[in-house]
Every structure is written in structure tokens, then in C-alpha cells.
Design a protein around this motif. Structure first.
Motif, PDB file in Angstrom:
ATOM      1  N   PHE A 176      58.527 -38.117 -53.406  1.00  0.00           N
ATOM      2  CA  PHE A 176      58.681 -37.096 -52.360  1.00  0.00           C
ATOM      3  C   PHE A 176      57.683 -37.328 -51.232  1.00  0.00           C
ATOM      4  O   PHE A 176      58.049 -37.302 -50.040  1.00  0.00           O
ATOM      5  N   PHE A 177      56.421 -37.564 -51.555  1.00  0.00           N
ATOM      6  CA  PHE A 177      55.421 -37.791 -50.520  1.00  0.00           C
ATOM      7  C   PHE A 177      55.651 -39.113 -49.801  1.00  0.00           C
ATOM      8  O   PHE A 177      55.344 -39.233 -48.613  1.00  0.00           O
ATOM      9  N   LEU A 178      56.179 -40.101 -50.506  1.00  0.00           N
ATOM     10  CA  LEU A 178      56.491 -41.366 -49.850  1.00  0.00           C
ATOM     11  C   LEU A 178      57.613 -41.223 -48.828  1.00  0.00           C
ATOM     12  O   LEU A 178      57.646 -41.948 -47.832  1.00  0.00           O
ATOM     13  N   SER A 179      58.515 -40.280 -49.049  1.00  0.00           N
ATOM     14  CA  SER A 179      59.635 -40.084 -48.128  1.00  0.00           C
ATOM     15  C   SER A 179      59.283 -39.195 -46.953  1.00  0.00           C
ATOM     16  O   SER A 179      60.028 -39.146 -45.970  1.00  0.00           O
ATOM     17  N   PHE A 180      58.155 -38.493 -47.007  1.00  0.00           N
ATOM     18  CA  PHE A 180      57.789 -37.575 -45.923  1.00  0.00           C
ATOM     19  C   PHE A 180      57.152 -38.358 -44.781  1.00  0.00           C
ATOM     20  O   PHE A 180      56.242 -39.168 -45.003  1.00  0.00           O
ATOM     21  N   PRO A 181      57.565 -38.149 -43.528  1.00  0.00           N
ATOM     22  CA  PRO A 181      57.016 -38.918 -42.394  1.00  0.00           C
ATOM     23  C   PRO A 181      55.568 -38.546 -42.110  1.00  0.00           C
ATOM     24  O   PRO A 181      55.237 -37.378 -41.911  1.00  0.00           O
ATOM     25  N   PHE A 182      54.715 -39.560 -42.071  1.00  0.00           N
ATOM     26  CA  PHE A 182      53.283 -39.364 -41.909  1.00  0.00           C
ATOM     27  C   PHE A 182      52.926 -38.780 -40.538  1.00  0.00           C
ATOM     28  O   PHE A 182      52.203 -37.785 -40.424  1.00  0.00           O
ATOM     29  N   VAL A 183      53.450 -39.364 -39.471  1.00  0.00           N
ATOM     30  CA  VAL A 183      53.115 -38.920 -38.115  1.00  0.00           C
ATOM     31  C   VAL A 183      53.623 -37.499 -37.877  1.00  0.00           C
ATOM     32  O   VAL A 183      52.950 -36.686 -37.222  1.00  0.00           O
ATOM     33  N   LEU A 184      54.800 -37.170 -38.399  1.00  0.00           N
ATOM     34  CA  LEU A 184      55.338 -35.823 -38.236  1.00  0.00           C
ATOM     35  C   LEU A 184      54.426 -34.783 -38.880  1.00  0.00           C
ATOM     36  O   LEU A 184      54.189 -33.717 -38.313  1.00  0.00           O
ATOM     37  N   GLY A 185      53.905 -35.094 -40.063  1.00  0.00           N
ATOM     38  CA  GLY A 185      52.980 -34.175 -40.713  1.00  0.00           C
ATOM     39  C   GLY A 185      51.700 -33.984 -39.921  1.00  0.00           C
ATOM     40  O   GLY A 185      51.186 -32.872 -39.796  1.00  0.00           O
ATOM     41  N   ALA A 186      51.172 -35.089 -39.364  1.00  0.00           N
ATOM     42  CA  ALA A 186      49.960 -34.983 -38.552  1.00  0.00           C
ATOM     43  C   ALA A 186      50.220 -34.189 -37.280  1.00  0.00           C
ATOM     44  O   ALA A 186      49.383 -33.384 -36.840  1.00  0.00           O
ATOM     45  N   LEU A 187      51.380 -34.409 -36.638  1.00  0.00           N
ATOM     46  CA  LEU A 187      51.725 -33.670 -35.429  1.00  0.00           C
ATOM     47  C   LEU A 187      51.858 -32.177 -35.695  1.00  0.00           C
ATOM     48  O   LEU A 187      51.476 -31.341 -34.862  1.00  0.00           O
ATOM     49  N   ALA A 188      52.403 -31.817 -36.851  1.00  0.00           N
ATOM     50  CA  ALA A 188      52.554 -30.404 -37.187  1.00  0.00           C
ATOM     51  C   ALA A 188      51.221 -29.753 -37.529  1.00  0.00           C
ATOM     52  O   ALA A 188      51.013 -28.556 -37.280  1.00  0.00           O
TER      53      ALA A 188
END
Length: 347
Positions: A176-188
């Protein structure tokens, strides 16, 4: 790469031992895999060269306050002896660009007082900003690497050793964490941090520092966990693990005293390859404005300097080249460590 070689190809020179018949015999003395790897690294010129570069950069970061004090340069105008911007910056339009330094580049000659020049509009010394930015970037990358490795190794050991529901649940979390976009999480996360901790500059700086490390760890532990899980899956059926189970050794002791020592090589290799990734990630996030906005870092310096790339190239390319040298040296050292710990490869 050369031909393959096994662990048995490395051994210390045997010493003669007196036999009963008076003839000298040689005693065979072996080496552990760790000593073999260290011996390979000691004879790897590229690894030694990269290590020297990394040590120099780390020393510059650690001793940044003493270096700045010795050179009488300061990273900001808060220091009592630092000149005010009005004393070192042109307040009028100079060649169509206001706020450039009155000394040093881009429009004046070199000076030892400010070897890398002064920052436009602020008058900060570029060398001081570079040293403190290097310090911040290395601290962030090192802390993120340590925490991510600790989390990944622990969860990887549990997932690999356990069976059934526990292994399935941990594997699902990893995927699940591998599929989550890294940059999107940082932007949020960036606007949330600013809105909740932006009361004072100090509070915001500390919140951004902790949040950046948290983001890097949150999206960086999965690779280590999958690597360790795969290694444990092959080790848990070995005879020494089965014997430990039969005699009633506690599970925690099996994980951390029986399995973990046999995973030192892949962990060391993973650390050596993860550290440059975190350095680049910190620089990239700070450059995008979602990393450290209130603290000095290499990525933030590049973000501020990019608008001066035409007239003041030194201001931009100094932090860029520093990041490039650091990341390349760490990556090449990581490759050397990987080759040293792999008995089937040889540089």
C-alpha cells in the motif's frame, strides 16, 4: 566485473607449524565475510577516493560554525558582527538588476573576505550558507536513513519470520505504501504544517524539520522491509533456526540474535544506497518549496538562486555542484560496498 570468486579465495598467509617429524607445516587461518569485505574495500581505490570526499564534506558540515567564525563570515545578518545589507549591496539599479553585491561576483573582482561572493538582496555570505545548508541536508538524510532502516528491518524480520495473517497484513501495508505517490503526500502535508505551526519562525522551522524527516521515513522504509523479508524467508528454514525453535529459544531472540546478524551485509549495502537517495530527495523537496522553507539547506539555496542563473551563475552552481558531488560520491561508495559484500563479484 571480473570472474566470480568465492569466500574461500581469500585467506591469510598461513604460518609454519612444527610437526612431530620436524618438518614445518602450514596452519590454515580463515577470514570472516565481514573481514573479506573490508579487505576488498581497503584495496578499492574508487571507494577510498569517494570516502575521502564524503569525510571532507562531513567535516565541513560539522565544523561549519568554527569555519565561519574563523573566516569572519556569517550565514545571516543576525550575527552582531555581520554587515548590514545596505553596506554590501547596491541599493540602486546596477546593469538593470537591483540588489547585487558591491564586492565580489558577479560585477566585481574576487575577494578572500567572501570567497563565493554574497547573496543578492540579502547580503548573506554564500560560503556560510553553503556550509550550513550542507549541514542541514546531511542531518536530515542521516536521521531519515537511520529511522527508515530501523523500521524496515524490524517489520521485515517480523513479516519474513511470521506466517499466515501477520505476514499477509504486513505485506499488504508494504504494498500500500509503495503504491502511494511520494510527491503528492509531501505536497498535501506542506500546507498543513504551515497552517498549524506557522505562529513563529522557530516553531515553523522545527515543525518543517520533523515533518520532512517523517515524510522521508514514511515513504522510504518499504524497500528495506521487502529486502529483509525476502532474506528471512530463505533463512527461517535453515538448520540453526530450526534448532533454536526446538530447544525453545524465544522468538525475539531468534529474530534479533540469530537472524539479524546474518543480514548485516544486505543492510549495510541498503544503507549505503539509501543515503544518497535521501540527500537528493531533501534537496528536491526543498527546491519545490515543500521541504525546509525557514531553515538553510542545499535545496532551498538552489531554489532561491535559480532566478539569478544568467547574471550570477556562481550563486546557483555552487550548491548544485555540491549536491552533485555528494550524491555521486555516496552512490559510487554504495556500489563499492555492494560489490565488496557480494562474494560473486569483484571490481
Amino acid at each position: 566485473m571480473g570472474g566470480g570468486e568465492s569466500l574461500g579465495d581469500f585467506h591469510e598467509e598461513p604460518e609454519p607449524v612444527a610437526a612431530a617429524d620436524g618438518k614445518a607445516k602450514k596452519a590454515v587461518t580463515g577470514k570472516s565475510p565481514t573481514r573479506i569485505a573490508l579487505s576488498r574495500l581497503a584495496h578499492d581505490k574508487l571507494a577510498i577516493f569517494c570516502s575521502a570526499i564524503i569525510v571532507i564534506l562531513i567535516a565541513l558540515a560539522i565544523f561549519a560554525p568554527w569555519i565561519c567564525d574563523w573566516l569572519n563570515i556569517f550565514p545571516n545578518q543576525d550575527s552582531p558582527d555581520a554587515p548590514t545589507p545596505s553596506e554590501v549591496l547596491d541599493q540602486d539599479v546596477l546593469f538593470g538588476n537591483p540588489g547585487y553585491p558591491l564586492v565580489g561576483p558577479p560585477y566585481h573582482g574576487f575577494t578572500w573576505d567572501h570567497p563565493l561572493g554574497l547573496a543578492p538582496k540579502t547580503g548573506y555570505d554564500n560560503l556560510a550558507v553553503l556550509l550550513y545548508g550542507l549541514r542541514t541536508s546531511l542531518v536530515v538524510a542521516t536521521l531519515a536513513t537511520i529511522i527508515a532502516v530501523a523500521v524496515g528491518v524490524t517489520l521485515g524480520l517480523i513479516a519474513g519470520y511470521a506466517k499466515g495473517v501477520v505476514d499477509g497484513l504486513l505485506s499488504f501495508i508494504i504494498d500500500f505504501f509503495l503504491s502511494f505517490p511520494f510527491v503528492l503526500g509531501a505536497l498535501a502535508l506542506a500546507p498543513i504544517i504551515t497552517s498549524n505551526f506557522g505562529d513563529t519562525q522557530t516553531t515553523l522551522r522545527n515543525a518543517e524539520f520533523i515533518a520532512l524527516i517523517g515524510v522521508l521515513v514514511l515513504f522510504g522504509w518499504m524497500g528495506m522491509a521487502r529486502l529483509i523479508r525476502g532474506q528471512v524467508l530463505s533463512l527461517r528454514e535453515r538448520e540453526f533456526i530450526q534448532a533454536a525453535r526446538v530447544i525453545g529459544v524465544p522468538t525475539r531472540q531468534i529474530l534479533f540474535k540469530e537472524l539479524l546478524p546474518n543480514l548485516v551485509a544486505p543492510i549495510v549495502v541498503a544503507i549505503s544506497l539509501a543515503l544518497p537517495g535521501y540527500v537528493a530527495a531533501e534537496a528536491g523537496l526543498s527546491f519545490l518549496g515543500i521541504g525546509l522553507s525557514e531553515a538553510t539547506s542545499l535545496g532551498k539555496t538552489v531554489d532561491v538562486a535559480r532566478q539569478y542563473y544568467r547574471e550570477y551563475g556562481l550563486y546557483l552552481w555552487t550548491p548544485v555542484i555540491t549536491i552533485m558531488i555528494l550524491v555521486i560520491a555516496l552512490n559510487l561508495l554504495g556500489d563499492s560496498v555492494r560489490d565488496a559484500f557480494d562474494p560473486k563479484t569483484r571490481r
